[in-house]
Design an enzyme around this catalytic site. Sequence first.
Site, PDB file in Angstrom:
ATOM      1  N   HIS A 108       0.820  -1.232   0.000  1.00 56.91           N
ATOM      2  CA  HIS A 108       0.000   0.000   0.000  1.00 56.91           C
ATOM      3  C   HIS A 108       0.845   1.270   0.000  1.00 56.91           C
ATOM      4  O   HIS A 108       0.326   2.350  -0.235  1.00 56.91           O
ATOM      5  CB  HIS A 108      -0.831   0.091   1.284  1.00 56.91           C
ATOM      6  CG  HIS A 108      -1.895  -0.929   1.408  1.00 56.91           C
ATOM      7  ND1 HIS A 108      -2.690  -1.314   0.372  1.00 56.91           N
ATOM      8  CD2 HIS A 108      -2.327  -1.620   2.501  1.00 56.91           C
ATOM      9  CE1 HIS A 108      -3.558  -2.216   0.815  1.00 56.91           C
ATOM     10  NE2 HIS A 108      -3.358  -2.425   2.086  1.00 56.91           N
ATOM     11  N   THR A 152      -5.728   2.596  -6.370  1.00 56.58           N
ATOM     12  CA  THR A 152      -5.532   1.542  -7.375  1.00 56.58           C
ATOM     13  C   THR A 152      -6.623   0.468  -7.361  1.00 56.58           C
ATOM     14  O   THR A 152      -6.895  -0.136  -8.386  1.00 56.58           O
ATOM     15  CB  THR A 152      -4.165   0.855  -7.172  1.00 56.58           C
ATOM     16  OG1 THR A 152      -4.087   0.396  -5.825  1.00 56.58           O
ATOM     17  CG2 THR A 152      -3.013   1.775  -7.473  1.00 56.58           C
ATOM     18  N   CYS A 163      -5.630  -0.145 -10.979  1.00 60.41           N
ATOM     19  CA  CYS A 163      -4.673  -1.203 -11.315  1.00 60.41           C
ATOM     20  C   CYS A 163      -5.322  -2.264 -12.200  1.00 60.41           C
ATOM     21  O   CYS A 163      -6.471  -2.644 -11.990  1.00 60.41           O
ATOM     22  CB  CYS A 163      -4.216  -1.810  -9.993  1.00 60.41           C
ATOM     23  SG  CYS A 163      -3.370  -3.337 -10.168  1.00 60.41           S
ATOM     24  N   GLU A 172      -3.522   3.276   1.598  1.00 61.48           N
ATOM     25  CA  GLU A 172      -3.035   3.751   0.292  1.00 61.48           C
ATOM     26  C   GLU A 172      -3.549   5.164   0.014  1.00 61.48           C
ATOM     27  O   GLU A 172      -2.813   6.034  -0.465  1.00 61.48           O
ATOM     28  CB  GLU A 172      -3.489   2.813  -0.838  1.00 61.48           C
ATOM     29  CG  GLU A 172      -2.955   3.265  -2.193  1.00 61.48           C
ATOM     30  CD  GLU A 172      -3.589   2.563  -3.376  1.00 61.48           C
ATOM     31  OE1 GLU A 172      -3.961   1.378  -3.265  1.00 61.48           O
ATOM     32  OE2 GLU A 172      -3.729   3.215  -4.435  1.00 61.48           O
TER      33      GLU A 172
HETATM   34  S1  SF4 Z   1      -0.862  -5.035  -8.159  1.00 62.57           S
HETATM   35 FE1  SF4 Z   1      -2.571  -3.599  -8.066  1.00 62.57          FE
HETATM   36  S2  SF4 Z   1      -3.927  -4.342  -6.465  1.00 62.57           S
HETATM   37 FE2  SF4 Z   1      -1.938  -5.321  -6.204  1.00 62.57          FE
HETATM   38  S3  SF4 Z   1      -0.844  -4.038  -4.730  1.00 62.57           S
HETATM   39 FE3  SF4 Z   1      -0.298  -3.354  -6.791  1.00 62.57          FE
HETATM   40  S4  SF4 Z   1      -1.732  -1.721  -7.226  1.00 62.57           S
HETATM   41 FE4  SF4 Z   1      -2.557  -2.847  -5.489  1.00 62.57          FE
END
Ligand code: SF4
Length: 221
Positions: free
Chosen positions: A72, A162, A190, A124
């Site tokens: 995070h 994300t 994300c 985060e």
């Molecule tokens: S891959 Fe995506 S969901 Fe996983 S920690 Fe990273 S930003 Fe967060």
Amino acid sequence: MKVTRAKCAGACYGVQRALNMALDTASEGSRAVTLGPLIHNPQVVAQLAERGIRAVENPNQAVEGSVIIRSHGVTPQVRREIEARGLPVVDATCPHVARAQKAAAKLARECGRVVVVGEAGHPEVEGLVAYAREAGGEVHVAGRAVDVPASLSGKVGVVVQTTQTREAFEEVLAALRDRGVECVVKDTVCLATRERQESAADLAREVDAMIVIGGRNSSNT
Ligand code: SF4
């Protein structure tokens, strides 16, 4: 019962990477603490504790060994507190989160005001808010359209936690644009999150019931 597993499921790249970094630290024989649990999974957290990696709440509780920053990320202030303790830092901030932190700071410098689309109080989001504030921005957090402050106008930077859903992101953007706000947008949702959300939606159309396995305090869950 016929059981069908979602196409995309399980720990994402960022969490897996953080786990590997923690396990590498443990296998080198170093003691370490993580700032908050490394993963929203009590069994894995217990296994890490058996290998000498405990979770602590704040840098003051880290007295020896390395300090692992989880996926995070942390606020710049917390990072400075860790560094001031003189302990080695293992930075497992997910690269996607680091990109969102940089985007938040850049938007603050460019626009002066930033809306972080996300869950207020989530670690985060606290990091994104702190990066934008440190860059001199006025920052608001909005999880849904109703959270958008009526006072916002002119040019505003928008960055997103994300793990937010695309629907929540678009709802907040629409609310801002309806008020005539000029949005400078950094889409930092994300891909891992999006894939899991779409996978869950696809599977829900095919089955009679679904079980989501995950931590109750996990945004991904
Ligand atoms: S891959 Fe995506 S969901 Fe996983 S920690 Fe990273 S930003 Fe967060």
